[in-house]
Design an enzyme around this catalytic site. Structure first.
Site, PDB file in Angstrom:
ATOM      1  N   PHE A 103       0.844  -1.198   0.000  1.00  0.00           N
ATOM      2  CA  PHE A 103       0.000   0.000   0.000  1.00  0.00           C
ATOM      3  C   PHE A 103       0.877   1.245   0.000  1.00  0.00           C
ATOM      4  O   PHE A 103       2.051   1.201   0.355  1.00  0.00           O
ATOM      5  CB  PHE A 103      -0.975   0.003   1.182  1.00  0.00           C
ATOM      6  CG  PHE A 103      -0.327   0.037   2.541  1.00  0.00           C
ATOM      7  CD1 PHE A 103      -0.133   1.241   3.198  1.00  0.00           C
ATOM      8  CD2 PHE A 103       0.078  -1.136   3.156  1.00  0.00           C
ATOM      9  CE1 PHE A 103       0.466   1.267   4.451  1.00  0.00           C
ATOM     10  CE2 PHE A 103       0.662  -1.118   4.412  1.00  0.00           C
ATOM     11  CZ  PHE A 103       0.865   0.089   5.061  1.00  0.00           C
ATOM     12  N   CYS A 104       0.286   2.351  -0.431  1.00  0.00           N
ATOM     13  CA  CYS A 104       0.971   3.638  -0.439  1.00  0.00           C
ATOM     14  C   CYS A 104      -0.049   4.701  -0.041  1.00  0.00           C
ATOM     15  O   CYS A 104      -0.818   4.484   0.892  1.00  0.00           O
ATOM     16  CB  CYS A 104       1.622   3.905  -1.796  1.00  0.00           C
ATOM     17  SG  CYS A 104       0.470   3.873  -3.197  1.00  0.00           S
ATOM     18  N   ARG A 105      -0.102   5.809  -0.739  1.00  0.00           N
ATOM     19  CA  ARG A 105      -1.116   6.817  -0.437  1.00  0.00           C
ATOM     20  C   ARG A 105      -2.389   6.571  -1.244  1.00  0.00           C
ATOM     21  O   ARG A 105      -3.488   6.657  -0.729  1.00  0.00           O
ATOM     22  CB  ARG A 105      -0.581   8.226  -0.691  1.00  0.00           C
ATOM     23  CG  ARG A 105      -1.540   9.316  -0.197  1.00  0.00           C
ATOM     24  CD  ARG A 105      -1.053  10.719  -0.497  1.00  0.00           C
ATOM     25  NE  ARG A 105      -1.146  10.944  -1.939  1.00  0.00           N
ATOM     26  CZ  ARG A 105      -0.202  11.520  -2.673  1.00  0.00           C
ATOM     27  NH1 ARG A 105       0.901  11.955  -2.114  1.00  0.00           N
ATOM     28  NH2 ARG A 105      -0.352  11.673  -3.963  1.00  0.00           N
TER      29      ARG A 105
ATOM     30  N   ILE B 277      -3.253   3.797   2.058  1.00  0.00           N
ATOM     31  CA  ILE B 277      -3.150   3.470   3.476  1.00  0.00           C
ATOM     32  C   ILE B 277      -4.533   3.357   4.116  1.00  0.00           C
ATOM     33  O   ILE B 277      -4.749   2.509   4.980  1.00  0.00           O
ATOM     34  CB  ILE B 277      -2.241   4.476   4.225  1.00  0.00           C
ATOM     35  CG1 ILE B 277      -1.949   3.993   5.654  1.00  0.00           C
ATOM     36  CG2 ILE B 277      -2.796   5.888   4.174  1.00  0.00           C
ATOM     37  CD1 ILE B 277      -0.872   4.782   6.379  1.00  0.00           C
TER      38      ILE B 277
END
Length: 109
Positions: free
Chosen positions: A72-74, A100
């Site tokens: 996951f990231c933003r 996130i």
């Protein structure tokens, strides 16, 4: 006698299912955002490897190539880039879960 046999069979199946879950590989969650983003906000008990470093640093985790990995990231874009990099390295069970916030929802279930 038939009831005893049926109960024994059900008990054995329950034990086998429990044993299978004990040996199932643990899912590794990796936050691929920058260190600055990670320091501002992160999810406990997740790994942190920025997406630009994932190919060089994934071996630090000593994972089997078939281990379940969730990225996951933003927003999911960098997680997708990291997913492709890991797949190119031969990792077979990699999932981009998005941002996130998406990861938090999945982990809370």
């Amino acid at each position: 006698m038939k009831n005893t046999s049926r109960i024994t069979t059900i008990a054995l199946l329950a034990i086998l299912l429990s044993a299978c879950s004990l040996f199932a590989p643990k899912t590794v969650w990796i936050d691929v955002r920058t260190l600055e983003e990670y320091n501002e906000d992160h999810i406990s008990n997740t790994e942190h490897i920025p997406h630009v470093e994932i190919a060089a640093r994934i071996s630090d985790l000593d994972l089997d190539k078939d281990a379940p990995i969730k990225l996951f990231c933003r927003s999911g874009v960098r997680a997708g880039i990291a997913q492709t990099a890991l797949q190119d390295l031969g990792y077979t069970n990699v999932e981009n879960v998005g941002g996130i916030a998406d990861a938090r929802v999945i982990l809370s279930q």
